[in-house]
Design a protein around this motif. Structure first.
Motif, PDB file in Angstrom:
ATOM      1  N   ASN A 107       0.840  -1.190   0.000  1.00 25.87           N
ATOM      2  CA  ASN A 107       0.000   0.000   0.000  1.00 25.87           C
ATOM      3  C   ASN A 107       0.881   1.247   0.000  1.00 25.87           C
ATOM      4  O   ASN A 107       1.825   1.340   0.796  1.00 25.87           O
ATOM      5  CB  ASN A 107      -0.914   0.004   1.233  1.00 25.87           C
ATOM      6  N   SER A 146       3.548   0.584   2.854  1.00 24.53           N
ATOM      7  CA  SER A 146       3.118  -0.152   4.041  1.00 24.53           C
ATOM      8  C   SER A 146       2.776  -1.582   3.667  1.00 24.53           C
ATOM      9  O   SER A 146       2.216  -1.847   2.592  1.00 24.53           O
ATOM     10  CB  SER A 146       1.899   0.530   4.670  1.00 24.53           C
ATOM     11  N   GLY A 205       1.301  -3.553   6.289  1.00 24.06           N
ATOM     12  CA  GLY A 205       0.418  -3.976   7.362  1.00 24.06           C
ATOM     13  C   GLY A 205       1.197  -4.238   8.639  1.00 24.06           C
ATOM     14  O   GLY A 205       0.663  -4.114   9.742  1.00 24.06           O
ATOM     15  N   GLU A 245       2.497  -9.835   5.893  1.00 24.81           N
ATOM     16  CA  GLU A 245       1.738 -10.444   6.987  1.00 24.81           C
ATOM     17  C   GLU A 245       1.614 -11.948   6.802  1.00 24.81           C
ATOM     18  O   GLU A 245       1.520 -12.699   7.773  1.00 24.81           O
ATOM     19  CB  GLU A 245       0.348  -9.806   7.073  1.00 24.81           C
TER      20      GLU A 245
END
Length: 249
Positions: free
Chosen positions: A146, A157, A159, A187
């Motif tokens: 992101n 990013s 997460g 993640e």
């Protein structure tokens, strides 16, 4: 004076020759300079090595063969690619054993997570639709990044990690290389693992724990208590009486 007309003729011939040499037709016939030869394949590790602080990333690109995959895809794709390159300090700041705890397939996925199958300029990253698909995406889902930012500042990013793009190592289609000061941790590999399910409780025996039953070999309940003893006594007496009567008859 007789030589004057001869001089004029010679000058005229010289001028005509010069005009012919300078005419467009003559110029068109002159060979043009050779076109520059096309540049060779993009050297991914060479771009990183030139900047001198990407030793760990270069090693991972070679060990996982992701570096060769990038070169191969750049030669066959019209979309280009982008690489987000963590520095050696970024890898050194990882928790102890973070890399060693990954198997070979997971190391490939980690490196691929830093590569997008499309070329993005800085301005593209400011307006891109999140999440941006990475090379690690596949049957296990979209492993995305992101991007947010303002002006010339772009943040990326996962997460789990948020970091800033600090240096443009290469921004020329079809390949962009951007420095990041943290390893982009997906993640899917480093997120919290779901807790293991607790074992099912053992089933308790049916009936009251204080209930005492005695069973005979045939499964019938044996009488208990004083009443039971009386019935047993009467039964024995009856059996003895019948035995005596049979003996006397």
């Amino acid at each position: 004076m007789a030589s004057t007309p001869l001089s004029l003729i010679l000058l005229t011939l010289i001028n005509l020759q010069l005009l012919l040499l300078l005419s467009p037709q003559t110029q068109a016939q002159t060979p043009s300079a050779p076109a520059p030869s096309p540049s060779g394949p993009i050297n991914v590790t060479g771009i990183l090595d030139k900047n001198g602080q990407y030793t760990t990333l270069i090693r991972l690109l070679n060990e996982t063969q992701v570096g060769n995959q990038i070169v191969s895809q750049l030669n066959s794709s019209t979309e280009g690619m982008s690489l987000f390159a963590p520095t050696d300090n970024a890898f050194n700041n990882l928790a102890s054993g973070a890399l060693n705890g990954l198997n070979d397939q997971q190391k490939v996925q980690l490196v691929q997570y830093h590569v997008t199958p499309k070329y993005y300029s800085v301005s593209d990253l400011l307006t891109v639709s999140n999440p941006v698909r990475t090379q690690a995406s596949g049957a296990t889902g979209v492993w995305g990044l992101n991007f947010t930012g303002k002006g010339n500042q772009v943040n990326v990013s996962t997460g789990l990690v948020v970091t800033q793009i600090n240096n443009l190592l290469r921004q020329q289609f079809p390949f962009a290389v951007y420095q990041v000061d943290q390893v982009l941790l997906p993640e899917e590999l480093f997120g919290a693992k779901p807790p293991a399910s607790a074992p099912a409780p053992a089933k308790t025996p049916s009936g009251s724990p204080n209930t005492k039953t005695n069973s005979t070999a045939g499964g019938a309940l044996a009488p208990t208590g004083a009443g039971g003893r009386n019935l047993v006594g009467w039964g024995l007496a009856l059996v003895l009486g019948l035995a005596c009567m049979a003996a006397l008859s």
